[in-house]
Write an enzyme that holds these catalytic residues in place. Sequence first.
Site, mmCIF file in Angstrom:
data_model
loop_
_atom_site.group_PDB
_atom_site.id
_atom_site.type_symbol
_atom_site.label_atom_id
_atom_site.label_comp_id
_atom_site.label_asym_id
_atom_site.label_seq_id
_atom_site.Cartn_x
_atom_site.Cartn_y
_atom_site.Cartn_z
ATOM 1 N N ARG A 56 45.662 63.291 -1.837
ATOM 2 C CA ARG A 56 44.599 63.109 -2.828
ATOM 3 C C ARG A 56 43.713 61.973 -2.370
ATOM 4 O O ARG A 56 44.205 60.948 -1.902
ATOM 5 C CB ARG A 56 45.174 62.786 -4.212
ATOM 6 N N CYS B 245 51.501 73.510 -7.109
ATOM 7 C CA CYS B 245 51.690 74.569 -8.109
ATOM 8 C C CYS B 245 51.110 75.933 -7.711
ATOM 9 O O CYS B 245 51.830 76.940 -7.779
ATOM 10 C CB CYS B 245 51.138 74.144 -9.454
ATOM 11 N N ASP C 267 58.817 68.050 -6.109
ATOM 12 C CA ASP C 267 58.168 68.955 -7.049
ATOM 13 C C ASP C 267 59.068 70.144 -7.354
ATOM 14 O O ASP C 267 59.942 70.507 -6.559
ATOM 15 C CB ASP C 267 56.848 69.436 -6.438
HETATM 16 ZN ZN LIG Z 1 52.949 71.855 -10.743
#
Ligand SMILES: [Zn+2]
Length: 665
Positions: free
Chosen positions: A389, A360, A409
């Site tokens: 992660r 993001c 995404d």
């Molecule tokens: Zn996002």
Amino acid sequence: MTKMFKIALPDGSVKEMPEGSTPADVAAAIGPGLAKAALAAKVDGEVRDIMRPFDGDAKLSLITSRDEAEALELVRHDYAHVLAEAVQNLFPGTQITFGPATEDGFYYDFAPAPGRGPFTEEDLPAIEAEMRRVIAADKPLVREVWDRARVRQFFIDHGETFKAEWVMELPEGEPITMYKTGHGEADWIDLCRGPHLASTGKLDPNAFKLTRVSGAYWRGDPKNPMLSRIYGTAWLSKKQLDQYLVRLEEAAKRDHRKIGQEMDLFHLQAEAHGSVFWHPNGWIIWRQMEAYLRRRLDAAGYDEIKTPQLIDSKLWVQSGHWGKFRENMFVVPDEVPSTEEGKPVITGDAELLALKPMNCPAHIQVFKQGITSYRELPVRFAEYGCCHRNEPHGALHGIMRVRQFTQDDGHIFCTRDQLVDETKRFCALLDLVYGDLGFADYKVKLATRPDQRIGSDEEWNRAEGDLERALKETGLDYEVLPGEGAFYGPKLEFHLQDAIGRTWQCGTLQLDPNMPERLGAVYVGEDGEKHHPLMLHRAILGTFERFIGILIEHYAGKFPLWLAPVQAVVATIVSDADAYAGEVAAKLAAAGIRVETDLRNEKINYKVREHSLAKVPLLLVVGKREAEERTVAVRRLGSDEHQKLMSLDEAVAAFAAEAVPPDLR
Ligand SMILES: [Zn+2]
Ligand SMILES: [Zn+2]
């Protein structure tokens, strides 16, 4: 004079009950059938023990086994208590800690008596038998309210150091509930919020099974002592339990790790914990999925971008991830370590970078290049974003839960007024994709405002209302998950159902007015002023790794033709047909089919078995006769039909058509 309480029932009637009466009394007053069936009560919306007296006038509904979700949660929690009691009966000196209900049952974490060692699967039959004895004793589950000091002293006196530690973290002064199995002084007791059923005899002694044991750290922290966790599955009836066990068996047969090996799709190894080594066959599935989705995204008005893996910690500080998400991020110093000591040494003042855990903030950086006018909105960025992660090793599971993953995404930057339309477009795209991939059944959930949140109620009303409107106008049914939205906005979750009835949350759409503001994304509005756009985080598959894992299990490896790694094998019966087999394979390959030949000097049944295990959808068997007549004998994977004789040209045309990806048909 006895005080009377007005108890309002769901059918609108009101019962007058004397002070001190309980929901069980109301059930008994209505009828003996209900008195027997009622498991617990909902009093003014709160699930409570059926034996707990009313505090005053109340709205009451009774929970029976027909209220399946609530009933299951209640009985599972009860089984956890019964398990703990049984273990302490059998193994004195064992300490209790926590034991919640889970999605299919319950578990309880124990600290075995010193020197005893952890519990093993061999202990389970004896524990199950003891649990049945506790259930058969039909002992009441009695709620008592104690103060904190008393609870602590009780646990210290009984050698329960974990419980004694835990209770001190509960707020002082608040009453603490203890649940006792039986009324006696020496009866088993546990600190618990409840609620519980009226007695152990309400449990079906044949509707549970202890399934496995594992280690678990006290409070999930590896610095703490290792506890011994016993898992069980529990249901409302033996029939439900049996169905569940069949489903488990079916799931084990479909395990993507097992099929992944049989089909030679991928492997994992300790040198790269949680990152997948894709083999040629597995990578074909990935490439097909990626290409398919890219075409769908292109058609839906997305612009694909690619953003960096390593990003300076300053950006993560700005985005807020450094504060909240740090322990899940792989941090890399911006410096080549010196190796004087034989191991890498980092100077103290190296700038820190992090492998991105999400895309993001990077998408906002792209959005911020140049000046965006309201006329250019919505901007829809898509990225096959590779993220890392730091998941604990114990949490990893095949390719379903990994540390390096690629999201499908996307971020939509739009104005407030475009929200409904963008949500509808997303839902339509997702519906198309799930349908193409074989998931006609999926459920939509709307997660709404949590207690801890930013933004005014007015903004939340509008945001939730807009998402609901978009769902309604798309014609989608949905369920509300109260309080489960993010602190900055509501979200949609899309849960698909696989071939054996399991559900998987894959798609999301998350409304976010916060991050564009934090990271300074603006557009110039019609009024000539700068405004922050709304950001929608959205994904359809979630991650490629997990989604391919789900596909493998959903199809049990029997992929539709367009996704199958090897689509056809041409196998010879006799070596006389070798040349013809080569010709058949060449024709299929020219028509775009992924084909191999099997010319080995093996019995045809042996070849059939081997290619079936590798889940090859089409097996074309050729012998002398087929070569002479220019035909192929076709066997389809998983089909009961024996084999079908087709002319070569007919077969090539039919399979080429069938292998076309769904969006190109
Ligand atoms: Zn996002
Ligand atoms: Zn409890």
